[in-house]
Write an enzyme that holds these catalytic residues in place. Structure first.
Site, mmCIF file in Angstrom:
data_model
loop_
_atom_site.group_PDB
_atom_site.id
_atom_site.type_symbol
_atom_site.label_atom_id
_atom_site.label_comp_id
_atom_site.label_asym_id
_atom_site.label_seq_id
_atom_site.Cartn_x
_atom_site.Cartn_y
_atom_site.Cartn_z
ATOM 1 N N GLU A 208 34.752 46.894 40.259
ATOM 2 C CA GLU A 208 35.294 45.746 40.915
ATOM 3 C C GLU A 208 34.343 44.548 40.769
ATOM 4 O OE1 GLU A 208 37.977 45.708 41.958
ATOM 5 O OE2 GLU A 208 38.457 47.770 41.814
ATOM 6 N N GLY A 209 33.518 44.878 39.672
ATOM 7 C CA GLY A 209 32.655 43.455 39.299
ATOM 8 C C GLY A 209 31.152 43.766 39.492
#
Length: 588
Positions: free
Chosen positions: A431-432
């Site tokens: 998610e980054g």
């Protein structure tokens, strides 16, 4: 030992720091009274401790079986999922219109922390389903909502996010998956990697949300659309989606991470969600909450690692602690006490920040006052990269200390301490990554708005510091506590000023970004610890030991953890040029 949900911490944070009464006054959240929330959290805690936690270790050891395209989850997984669905825990914050509980995001954040902390590998599946529900509720047509939301909300089906491709990791502009129009639907082709729960045996259908390009799409991120692609079609036939392989990972061994092939037999059938070429916009709205949830994952794993290490430190006897006696538990040793204290204080600070961000999500979604709505949207936008980035890095640090508390036994898999470290490690990546969260904080959330949202938080920190300064009693230096909050506000303000002064120097901003994120995390964490101690001192009817414990933890944070914020600030303002100036030759 097993997992015990930190219910008193959660209830205190919701009531004293997040304004639970104000949340219950929002339209649609009238039932979220303190007594009702306490009862819900207690039941969630029982499920986490009695059902999910016992499967955490066994699932890690057993892992997954994958053969002939079919995946088998560990023993007990299907039964636990059935219980989760039956009890309504699959979608606590989803709209009651589609069968959800309709709870505040702040309350759901506590529930998710319990479930993730008890068994992260398991809870990844419902977490992704909640993301799919949010995307469909926000952007899908009424027909798609009617066809898919009820079964996703109930848990009869699960959902996934399909972004990453072999040539396109975090660079979504490089996505190549295609969507060819065909009547009222599309034919989807391409390959996606790292798809969590992309295949499993828990339900009879999986709903994939897939990013792909239409034939006439513009290049780059502006040409990405979002599609709903079911594993099984409405008539029961299997769609053209195939799991090619599952990954063999450092941690979360019981969570399937899949490579999915779409369109090997001519194209998977999918339906467009929302408008063409706006898929990234929709997915980012979904990812925003997913990033908050991953931060919460980290907090949950950190809590479990802390409980595991504390139990060991209270039972293990070795050496003679200073001031103690031979045979006393190792918790009496100064360094062990320091580590266990740091594990507890960091986790508590991160929990407060996550709940605070989630409460702002509730206000941003439901507050009838447009100014309050916008204020909270700015706050949540600023805080999510901090919760995700700092909260997950904190989790790795806490789990690492948990291994160290166990000494040599922590490096031995049989004690279980290593699993928390292995599981926590992915939270800083998916998610980054932390670096991506930091760039989001520095670029999109500070530079772009001229530091306005950060300035609003600084103003509240300074006001809260004044309230803390006036606290009396508990043999506490409340002036020093207030100074920690004031110093944190000054650090945040200085960093914003520095970033704005460097807005035409992107190399320096980029070099500074992760240090900025860490400084924000520690400074804001210190704010919540100090202000939380103040609220504990004023709260009537609170157990005296609990009150004193919160105050002493805040003092510990001030003395042992908060100085990192000052060091990170100095690394930004005095050391970023050194990063940008590193020549390629120095890496030879």
């Amino acid at each position: 030992m097993t997992y015990s949900a930190p219910l008193r911490d959660m209830q205190f944070i919701l009531e004293e720091l997040c304004g639970l009464d104000a949340l219950a006054a929002l339209p649609g959240l009238e039932d979220a009274t303190p007594d009702t929330v306490a009862a819900i959290l207690e039941e969630a805690g029982k499920f986490a401790g009695e059902v999910l936690a016992p499967l955490n270790r066994s699932g890690d050891l057993e892992g997954l079986k994958f053969a002939d395209g079919k995946l088998t989850t560990p023993a007990g997984w299907k039964e636990a999922y059935g219980q989760l669905v039956e009890m309504g825990w699959n979608s606590p914050s989803a709209s009651p219109e589609h069968g959800g509980m309709g709870l505040p995001q702040a309350v759901n954040t506590c529930i998710q922390e319990m479930f993730q902390g008890a068994n992260m590998s398991f809870q990844l599946c419902p977490m992704l389903t909640q993301g799919a529900i949010e995307a469909l509720e926000g952007y899908a047509s009424d027909a798609l909502k009617e066809a898919y939301l009820p079964k996703l909300v109930s848990g009869e089906w699960t959902g996934t996010m399909n972004l990453t491709e072999p040539q396109a990791g975090s660079d979504l502009a490089a996505i190549r998956s295609k969507a060819e129009p065909e009547g009222d639907h599309f034919r989807i082709s391409g390959q996606k990697i790292f798809i969590t729960y992309g295949t499993h045996d828990l339900t009879d259908n999986i709903i994939h949300l897939v990013l792909a390009r239409l034939p006439d799409a513009p290049a780059g991120v502006k040409g990405i659309s979002l599609f709903l692609v079911p594993q099984f079609m409405p008539d029961g036939t299997e769609n053209d989606v195939r799991c090619v392989s599952i990954e063999h990972k450092l941690g979360i061994h019981a969570s399937p991470t899949c490579t999915l092939a779409f369109g090997d037999k001519g194209g998977a059938t999918g339906w467009l969600i929302g408008e063409p070429n706006k898929g990234l916009q929709y997915m980012f709205a979904m990812m925003n909450n997913a990033r908050l949830n991953v931060g919460v994952q980290g907090i949950g794993v950190a809590e479990h690692a802390y409980q595991w290490a504390l139990a060991y430190a209270q039972e293990r006897r070795q050496g003679t602690p200073s001031g103690g006696q031979a045979g006393d538990p190792i918790l009496g040793h100064g360094d062990v006490r320091r580590m266990v204290g740091a594990m507890r204080a960091k986790t508590l600070a991160a929990r407060a920040l996550a709940c605070l961000a989630a409460a702002s999500l509730d206000h941003a979604a439901r507050n009838p006052d447009p100014e309050a709505k916008a204020y909270h949207q700015r706050r949540v936008d600023l805080m999510i990269p901090v919760v995700k980035g700092w909260g997950t890095e904190m989790a790795v640090d806490v789990a690492n200390m948990g291994v160290q508390v166990h000494g040599g036994m922590g490096f031995v898999e049989e004690t279980g301490a290593a699993q928390f470290y292995r599981d926590a490690r992915i939270t800083t990546i998916y998610e980054g990554t932390t670096g991506i969260q930091a760039l989001d904080l520095v670029g999109r959330k500070i530079t772009r708005d001229g530091g306005a949202a950060a300035g609003e938080i600084v103003a509240q920190m300074r006001a809260d510091a004044e309230a803390v300064r006036g606290t009396q009693g508990n043999q506490t230096d409340w002036t020093a506590m207030a100074e920690m909050i004031e110093t944190g506000a000054e650090i945040v303000s200085e960093l914003v000023d520095w970033l704005l002064a460097m807005k035409d120097e992107p190399a320096l901003q980029n070099a500074a970004a992760v240090n900025v994120l860490h400084a924000f995390g520690v400074a804001l964490g210190g704010w919540q610890m100090g202000y939380g101690a103040h609220r504990a001192a004023l709260k009537s009817g609170m157990d005296e030991g609990e009150t004193l414990g919160r105050i002493r933890l805040a003092e510990f944070f001030r003395g042992q953890i908060f100085p990192e914020a000052m060091a990170r600030r100095d690394a930004v303002t005095g050391g970023s040029e050194a990063v940008a100036a590193l020549p390629e030759d120095c890496f030879a």
